[in-house]
Design a protein around this motif. Structure first.
Motif, PDB file in Angstrom:
ATOM      1  N   GLU A 471      63.585  -9.275 -13.907  1.00  0.00           N
ATOM      2  CA  GLU A 471      63.587  -8.571 -15.142  1.00  0.00           C
ATOM      3  C   GLU A 471      63.261  -9.322 -16.323  1.00  0.00           C
ATOM      4  O   GLU A 471      63.152  -8.918 -17.302  1.00  0.00           O
ATOM      5  N   ARG A 472      62.724 -10.656 -16.053  1.00  0.00           N
ATOM      6  CA  ARG A 472      62.183 -11.205 -16.848  1.00  0.00           C
ATOM      7  C   ARG A 472      63.120 -11.542 -18.188  1.00  0.00           C
ATOM      8  O   ARG A 472      62.619 -11.300 -19.328  1.00  0.00           O
ATOM      9  N   ARG A 473      64.410 -11.949 -17.966  1.00  0.00           N
ATOM     10  CA  ARG A 473      65.254 -12.177 -18.912  1.00  0.00           C
ATOM     11  C   ARG A 473      65.996 -13.356 -18.723  1.00  0.00           C
ATOM     12  O   ARG A 473      65.985 -13.863 -17.429  1.00  0.00           O
ATOM     13  N   ASP A 474      66.781 -14.045 -19.703  1.00  0.00           N
ATOM     14  CA  ASP A 474      67.606 -15.006 -19.412  1.00  0.00           C
ATOM     15  C   ASP A 474      68.959 -14.718 -18.450  1.00  0.00           C
ATOM     16  O   ASP A 474      69.629 -13.613 -18.881  1.00  0.00           O
ATOM     17  N   PRO A 475      69.316 -15.279 -17.640  1.00  0.00           N
ATOM     18  CA  PRO A 475      70.785 -15.008 -16.581  1.00  0.00           C
ATOM     19  C   PRO A 475      71.837 -15.294 -17.372  1.00  0.00           C
ATOM     20  O   PRO A 475      71.768 -16.134 -18.656  1.00  0.00           O
TER      21      PRO A 475
END
Length: 480
Positions: A471-475
């Motif tokens: 999702e191209r986000r920070d975990p």
């Protein structure tokens, strides 16, 4: 009580409430002092008629270690809260000692956040060294009068603070002092501890002379502050910075420093919010090793939990980064060898000079030098006892980052923050496997690694890491 203050603040913050929002209270009671201490720590008045400190009615009459008073308090509070669904109740308990506490918040209305078993880390106030004997000026911090079997006061036991902030206990059977204590004029008094001519602490060596009375006479003397702690801690996000702070002796480690270092590491290990530790030294020196003068007095820097220097016998499972400025010699070098990552200034020096003093690097230096360096370099450190500069050890792989003088701490914190940003389960397993796998038999290495790795690969964090990548986000790591 820092413990009660810590658990009260943690529970109320988790519930999104303040102490003013609490309607019903039951403080654990075994003595009046237990109630007063808890009320003070929580910010509760002792004499509020609209919010008494017990719903059970026990206080000093029903409480006591081992009699399950905490359950009685909760059982009493439950029907009261059912009758007032919007009300909030608070109950406390302790585990035998006034420094070990539990606290619960209760209501018939569900909280916005679900229940959590909180384990807040208690801020440690500066410790006062305790003296076995003392002569000189002091201030009476606290005192008590024991009575004999006939009901007569027999002595004063006084806790005194020296000008340096140390604590010493003195017992006196002087009738004038007993009377002064009963009249409450000994608290806050300035006294002189003299040697000889009195009953003292039982050894017959010390006696007290009041030089200026305390309460309720003139303004009590101010209590001397505790000595500067030998170890300082500072939170920087998920990183705990631990600083050896004895620059006057080049941060040499005595028994008190070892105990403080062990406590700092233990606190970090107990705090789930700490993901990495940085160890450094104050005053431009990392650490000159064991305090030899203190050792000559019998004050060896060995703790019960983590062994030599308060760390090297059992290093933390939390990743440890050291920031080295100046010298890291003897025990200081052994602290470096116990770390996971090393950041050093270009002019820093390392060495195991024990052979020059008829000693050996028994705090892990000989073993870890061989593990982390080529054999002949380890032999050079151990046999010659001469310092080795940071650039050479950087070339040999012991030092991870070489920086300009004065920049080691910031670089170490930056590295620690990057560790803290990774998945905690993955970091913990990676450190464990790297540390333990050299002792595994070759035939079982992959089998053991697989057994340990399966829990991480099947964890919520593993799923979160994959989804966050897609999702191209920070975990958002949860450590489970």
């Amino acid at each position: 009580s820092p413990a009660i203050a810590a658990i009260g603040a943690a529970a109320l913050a988790h519930a999104g409430a303040s102490i003013e929002d609490v309607d019903l209270v039951d403080l654990y009671a075994c003595f009046p002092s237990a109630v007063e201490i808890a009320a003070d720590a929580l910010g509760l008045p002792l004499d509020d008629p609209d919010r008494p400190l017990t719903v059970t009615g026990g206080l000093t009459f029903a409480g006591g270690p081992g009699n399950n008073y905490g359950s009685h308090a909760v059982a009493t509070m439950v029907p009261l809260l059912r009758a007032r669904p919007a009300a909030l109740g608070l109950s406390t308990s302790l585990g035998w000692y006034a420094t070990k506490h539990a606290l619960g918040l209760y209501s018939a209305t569900p909280p916005e956040r679900p229940f959590a078993h909180l384990r807040p880390v208690v801020d440690r106030p500066p410790r006062r060294p305790v003296l076995a004997s003392y002569a000189g000026p002091a201030v009476v911090e606290a005192a008590t009068v024991p009575y004999d079997r006939s009901g007569e006061p027999e002595a004063v036991v006084a806790s005194l603070l020296t000008p340096a902030g140390e604590r010493v206990l003195v017992r006196s059977e002087d009738p004038a002092l007993v009377t002064a204590m009963l009249d409450d004029v000994l608290l806050g008094a300035e006294v002189e501890v003299a040697v000889g001519g009195g009953t003292g602490t039982g050894s017959g060596e010390e006696r007290l002379v009041v030089t200026a009375p305390g309460r309720p006479g003139p303004t009590p003397a101010p209590l001397p502050a505790a000595p500067r702690p030998p170890v300082r801690t500072e939170r920087r996000g998920a990183v705990l910075v631990v600083t050896l702070d004895r620059p006057e002796v080049r941060n040499a480690v005595d028994a008190r420093t070892a105990e403080a270092l062990e406590q700092a590491v233990d606190d970090a290990e107990a705090d789930p919010g700490v993901r990495a530790i940085v160890l450094t030294g104050a005053g431009g020196t990392f650490c000159a090793g064991m305090d030899l003068r203190a050792a000559a007095r019998g004050e060896l820097p060995v703790t019960a939990g983590r062994g030599p220097l308060g760390l090297t016998g059992r290093p933390p499972t939390t990743p440890l980064v050291v920031a080295v400025e100046g010298a890291a010699l003897a025990g200081g070098c052994e602290l470096v060898l116990a770390a996971d990552l090393v950041v050093a200034a270009q002019d820093a020096t390392f060495g195991l000079p024990e052979a020059r003093r008829g000693l050996v690097a028994a705090a892990g230096g000989m073993v870890r030098a061989r593990e982390r360096l080529p054999r002949n370099v380890a032999m050079e450190l151990v046999l010659l006892g001469e310092p080795v500069d940071a650039p050479r050890l950087h070339a040999l792989g012991l030092v991870n980052r070489l920086v300009a003088p004065g920049e080691a701490l910031e670089e170490a914190v930056a590295l620690a923050a990057r560790i803290a940003g990774n998945a905690p389960l993955s970091v913990a397993l990676g450190k464990r496997v790297v540390d333990e796998s050299p002792g595994w038999a070759p035939a079982e290495t992959f089998e053991r690694q697989g057994e340990l790795a399966s829990a991480v690969l099947l964890s919520d964090d593993a799923r979160e890491g994959v989804e966050a990548f897609a999702e191209r986000r920070d975990p958002v790591w949860r450590g489970r």
